[in-house]
Design an enzyme around this catalytic site. Structure first.
Site, PDB file in Angstrom:
ATOM      1  N   LYS A   1       0.842  -1.191   0.000  1.00  0.00           N
ATOM      2  CA  LYS A   1       0.000   0.000   0.000  1.00  0.00           C
ATOM      3  C   LYS A   1       0.884   1.252   0.000  1.00  0.00           C
ATOM      4  O   LYS A   1       1.844   1.336   0.767  1.00  0.00           O
ATOM      5  CB  LYS A   1      -0.918   0.009   1.223  1.00  0.00           C
TER       6      LYS A   1
ATOM      7  N   GLU B   1      -1.547   0.366  -8.795  1.00  0.00           N
ATOM      8  CA  GLU B   1      -2.996   0.136  -8.780  1.00  0.00           C
ATOM      9  C   GLU B   1      -3.734   1.363  -8.246  1.00  0.00           C
ATOM     10  O   GLU B   1      -3.397   1.886  -7.185  1.00  0.00           O
ATOM     11  CB  GLU B   1      -3.284  -1.086  -7.898  1.00  0.00           C
TER      12      GLU B   1
ATOM     13  N   ASP C   1      -8.743  -0.474 -10.230  1.00  0.00           N
ATOM     14  CA  ASP C   1      -9.458  -1.350  -9.306  1.00  0.00           C
ATOM     15  C   ASP C   1     -10.811  -0.740  -8.960  1.00  0.00           C
ATOM     16  O   ASP C   1     -11.844  -1.113  -9.508  1.00  0.00           O
ATOM     17  CB  ASP C   1      -8.609  -1.568  -8.053  1.00  0.00           C
TER      18      ASP C   1
ATOM     19  N   LYS D   1     -12.935  -7.931  -9.356  1.00  0.00           N
ATOM     20  CA  LYS D   1     -13.542  -8.221  -8.061  1.00  0.00           C
ATOM     21  C   LYS D   1     -15.013  -8.522  -8.286  1.00  0.00           C
ATOM     22  O   LYS D   1     -15.810  -7.626  -8.568  1.00  0.00           O
ATOM     23  CB  LYS D   1     -13.359  -7.045  -7.096  1.00  0.00           C
TER      24      LYS D   1
END
Length: 362
Positions: A164, A214, A239, A263
């Site tokens: 992250k 991302e 994402d 997802k």
């Protein structure tokens, strides 16, 4: 080979994480979820999982809102329906606007049910490849703990680590960590933490050694993502921006991404996800399967998704023991030589402990 939906049950579970999961948006220490069981007239059982969080920090849906929609809207629509194939659920649910995570929880359970009806693994029913799935783990921790987290992932055999990042991340430290592990892939995940004002900070990540970055910007910042894709050497991956087939089409049309994260919960289930997969194949867009700090039911569906042709980058597949002392499925998901073996059993390939008390931890 049709079936009739004779019952739909729901169970809420809650489990503390073994260690805090920290992003630019939220720090998660406990995970609440809903497990869905759909039963056919022959007594077969299919399982799905709702991946919404307890509060709307990541998406507008929550565990509470999803439970209401499932119990009071979706169940009445689907109960006693006779289906010839699982894609019909998507058509039934089109009467309901939005609420994709609630829909996905039920819809994925029906796909599991049909695979069991046909006596084959879900991945096989979908045309997946019978090969172990490359596994990746997320290191979402304070700066001083990142190095240890990556070292632990390497020791556990993971082939990819996602870190992250924010505009305040120590790029020098990250570059140094990445250089220690030349055989591992490293993804950077910003969760939309950057803006036009912090553009130069994002550009500085170009030389850190990440395979991709991302979601650098907020989900509707299409022009900034297109600019990043054009100006940066590191691949740009979307994402949170991808919540539907239309979003994927827009990302391609505006040249806003090299790679998309899949997802199913955010896309509404298998039917919409499969359409996005086909679109990405047609346009040579890279794909990988993202996780949501989920339990084993969702992860089992994701493993089937990751088996499909064209999905080549390692997804968010950590071992069951990575987040939890004990998962809700058996056998546990294990990492061997950096990969997860696909189950040969019918459906999602795992047994679900439905006897777990409502809302209780292990």
């Amino acid at each position: 080979m049709g079936l009739t939906i004779s019952a739909i049950e729901l169970k809420r579970i809650n489990e503390p994480l073994k260690q805090a999961f920290k992003t630019s948006l939220q720090t998660v220490t406990e995970r609440e979820s809903l497990i869905i069981k759909v039963v056919s007239d022959e007594g077969l059982e299919g399982f799905g999982e709702c991946i919404a969080f307890s509060t709307p920090w990541y998406t507008e849906e929550t565990v509470t809102s999803c439970r209401f929609v499932i119990e009071h809207v979706l169940v009445p629509l689907l109960l006693d329906k006779t289906l010839e194939n699982p894609s019909q659920v998507d058509e039934v649910f089109k009467a309901v606007k939005g609420n994709r995570m609630a829909k996905a929880a039920v819809e994925t359970a029906v796909w599991d049910l049909f695979a069991k009806k046909r006596g084959m693994p879900l991945w096989q029913m979908l045309g997946g490849k019978d090969a172990p799935v490359p596994a990746g783990v997320v290191v979402a921790a304070d700066e001083e703990k990142i190095s240890d987290g990556v070292a632990a992932a390497f020791s556990a055999g993971y082939s990819r680590v996602k870190i992250k990042i924010t505009p305040d991340s120590n790029i020098g430290l990250l570059k140094e960590i990445i250089a220690r592990y030349p055989d591992m892939l490293f993804f950077a995940d910003a969760n939309g933490a950057f803006s036009e004002a912090s553009w130069e900070r994002l550009i500085a990540f170009d030389g850190a050694g990440f395979t991709l970055i991302e979601q650098p910007f907020a989900e509707q910042q299409w022009k900034l993502h297109a600019r990043a894709k054009r100006d940066m050497k590191t691949a740009i991956c979307l994402d949170e921006s991808i919540g539907s087939l239309a979003d994927a089409e827009r990302a391609i049309a505006e040249e806003a991404a090299d790679i998309l994260v899949l997802k199913m919960g955010r896309l509404g289930g298998w039917s919409e996800t499969l359409k996005v997969v086909e679109l990405c194949r047609e346009h040579s867009i890279g794909m990988w399967v993202g996780g949501m700090i989920e339990f084993g039911v969702s992860k089992a569906h994701n493993l089937a998704l990751a088996s499909l042709p064209g999905i080549t980058l390692p997804g968010d597949f950590s071992a069951s023991r990575h987040f939890w002392e004990r998962d809700i499925i058996a056998p546990e998901i294990r990492i061997e030589n950096g990969k997860v073996a696909l189950s040969k059993d019918a459906g999602i390939g795992y047994c679900v402990d439905w006897q777990r008390e409502e809302g209780a931890s292990w």
